[in-house]
Design a protein around this motif. Structure first.
Motif, PDB file in Angstrom:
ATOM      1  N   LEU A   1       0.836  -1.207   0.000  1.00 42.72           N
ATOM      2  CA  LEU A   1       0.000   0.000   0.000  1.00 42.72           C
ATOM      3  C   LEU A   1       0.868   1.254   0.000  1.00 42.72           C
ATOM      4  CD1 LEU A   1      -2.845  -1.041   2.474  1.00 42.72           C
ATOM      5  CD2 LEU A   1      -2.950  -0.881  -0.027  1.00 42.72           C
ATOM      6  N   PHE A   2       1.963   1.222   0.730  1.00 42.86           N
ATOM      7  CA  PHE A   2       2.907   2.353   0.714  1.00 42.86           C
ATOM      8  C   PHE A   2       3.469   2.527  -0.692  1.00 42.86           C
ATOM      9  CE2 PHE A   2       7.535   3.520   1.354  1.00 42.86           C
ATOM     10  CZ  PHE A   2       7.311   4.887   1.385  1.00 42.86           C
ATOM     11  N   ALA A   3       3.845   1.425  -1.325  1.00 39.64           N
ATOM     12  CA  ALA A   3       4.385   1.502  -2.690  1.00 39.64           C
ATOM     13  C   ALA A   3       3.364   2.128  -3.635  1.00 39.64           C
ATOM     14  CB  ALA A   3       4.793   0.109  -3.173  1.00 39.64           C
ATOM     15  N   LEU A   4       2.114   1.727  -3.509  1.00 40.44           N
ATOM     16  CA  LEU A   4       1.077   2.284  -4.381  1.00 40.44           C
ATOM     17  C   LEU A   4       0.883   3.779  -4.112  1.00 40.44           C
ATOM     18  CD1 LEU A   4      -1.101   2.217  -6.493  1.00 40.44           C
ATOM     19  CD2 LEU A   4      -2.644   1.168  -4.801  1.00 40.44           C
ATOM     20  N   LEU A   5       0.804   4.176  -2.856  1.00 37.54           N
ATOM     21  CA  LEU A   5       0.689   5.600  -2.535  1.00 37.54           C
ATOM     22  C   LEU A   5       1.870   6.373  -3.097  1.00 37.54           C
ATOM     23  CD1 LEU A   5      -0.587   5.785   1.166  1.00 37.54           C
ATOM     24  CD2 LEU A   5      -1.750   6.620  -0.881  1.00 37.54           C
TER      25      LEU A   5
ATOM     26  N   VAL B   1       2.336  -4.764 -11.402  1.00 37.98           N
ATOM     27  CA  VAL B   1       1.335  -5.514 -10.638  1.00 37.98           C
ATOM     28  C   VAL B   1       0.188  -5.873 -11.567  1.00 37.98           C
ATOM     29  CG1 VAL B   1      -0.344  -5.300  -8.752  1.00 37.98           C
ATOM     30  CG2 VAL B   1       1.958  -4.376  -8.482  1.00 37.98           C
ATOM     31  N   ASP B   2      -0.329  -7.098 -11.439  1.00 41.03           N
ATOM     32  CA  ASP B   2      -1.428  -7.520 -12.308  1.00 41.03           C
ATOM     33  C   ASP B   2      -2.713  -6.771 -11.943  1.00 41.03           C
ATOM     34  OD1 ASP B   2      -3.357  -9.465 -10.666  1.00 41.03           O
ATOM     35  OD2 ASP B   2      -1.288  -9.867 -10.042  1.00 41.03           O
ATOM     36  N   PRO B   3      -3.642  -6.666 -12.894  1.00 39.92           N
ATOM     37  CA  PRO B   3      -4.856  -5.873 -12.694  1.00 39.92           C
ATOM     38  C   PRO B   3      -5.688  -6.262 -11.469  1.00 39.92           C
ATOM     39  CG  PRO B   3      -4.619  -6.397 -15.009  1.00 39.92           C
ATOM     40  CD  PRO B   3      -3.556  -7.181 -14.271  1.00 39.92           C
ATOM     41  N   SER B   4      -5.849  -7.559 -11.205  1.00 38.58           N
ATOM     42  CA  SER B   4      -6.682  -7.951 -10.059  1.00 38.58           C
ATOM     43  C   SER B   4      -6.038  -7.546  -8.736  1.00 38.58           C
ATOM     44  CB  SER B   4      -6.975  -9.453 -10.083  1.00 38.58           C
ATOM     45  OG  SER B   4      -5.772 -10.198  -9.991  1.00 38.58           O
ATOM     46  N   THR B   5      -4.719  -7.636  -8.652  1.00 40.07           N
ATOM     47  CA  THR B   5      -4.023  -7.197  -7.446  1.00 40.07           C
ATOM     48  C   THR B   5      -4.144  -5.689  -7.290  1.00 40.07           C
ATOM     49  OG1 THR B   5      -2.479  -9.050  -7.571  1.00 40.07           O
ATOM     50  CG2 THR B   5      -1.785  -7.147  -6.254  1.00 40.07           C
ATOM     51  N   MET B   6      -4.027  -4.957  -8.402  1.00 36.47           N
ATOM     52  CA  MET B   6      -4.139  -3.502  -8.358  1.00 36.47           C
ATOM     53  C   MET B   6      -5.521  -3.092  -7.870  1.00 36.47           C
ATOM     54  SD  MET B   6      -2.803  -0.564  -8.517  1.00 36.47           S
ATOM     55  CE  MET B   6      -1.207  -1.217  -8.930  1.00 36.47           C
ATOM     56  N   VAL B   7      -6.566  -3.744  -8.359  1.00 36.53           N
ATOM     57  CA  VAL B   7      -7.928  -3.435  -7.912  1.00 36.53           C
ATOM     58  C   VAL B   7      -8.030  -3.635  -6.405  1.00 36.53           C
ATOM     59  CG1 VAL B   7     -10.341  -4.211  -7.993  1.00 36.53           C
ATOM     60  CG2 VAL B   7      -9.063  -3.873 -10.114  1.00 36.53           C
TER      61      VAL B   7
END
Length: 137
Positions: free
Chosen positions: A43-47, A67-73
């Motif tokens: 979550l930190f990486a995404l932020l 990151v694959d789409p389902s993980t990103m969602v």
């Protein structure tokens, strides 16, 4: 079975092994620090990726992070549920959903970056300033 100092010395001669050990210590300590903010390293990486990409769509974020789409969602759902990000329709294409950081998310990102920097400084403390710049370059 305990390992001998000789075995440890032989293993530590390989740069890949040293990098793995450094990553593991850094990752573990960062995860522990981020836990205090209710964040995982993912979550930190995404932020962190979303910060300079305000209004990116999920596909762009997934591509930037590998990151694959389902993980990103799932990751975006978690940020949204925590009030750290939100989805909104993209003005130029109403079918696309942009992801934006909320003010709460910006504060969490700044605190998380500060914690991660503290961990990094602690982990790399044994290196001189010049060596740190070379490692981080």
């Amino acid at each position: 079975m305990a390992t001998s100092a000789t075995t440890d010395d032989a293993v530590s001669e390989f740069a890949g092994q040293l990098f793995f050990r450094l990553w593991r210590v850094s990752h573990t300590r960062t995860a522990e620090a981020l836990e205090s903010l209710g964040l995982t390293t993912a979550l930190f990486a995404l932020l962190n990726v979303l910060g300079p990409r305000e209004g990116a769509i999920q596909q762009e974020l997934g591509s930037a992070m590998g990151v694959d789409p389902s993980t990103m969602v799932s990751l975006i759902d978690q940020l949204e549920n925590a009030g750290l990000a939100k989805r909104r329709p993209r003005a130029s294409d109403r079918r696309a959903r942009e992801v934006v950081i909320t003010p709460k998310g910006r504060r969490a990102l700044e605190r998380a970056r500060h914690l991660a920097k503290q961990v990094e400084d602690d982990v790399l403390r044994g290196l001189s300033a010049a060596e740190r710049r070379q490692v981080l370059a």
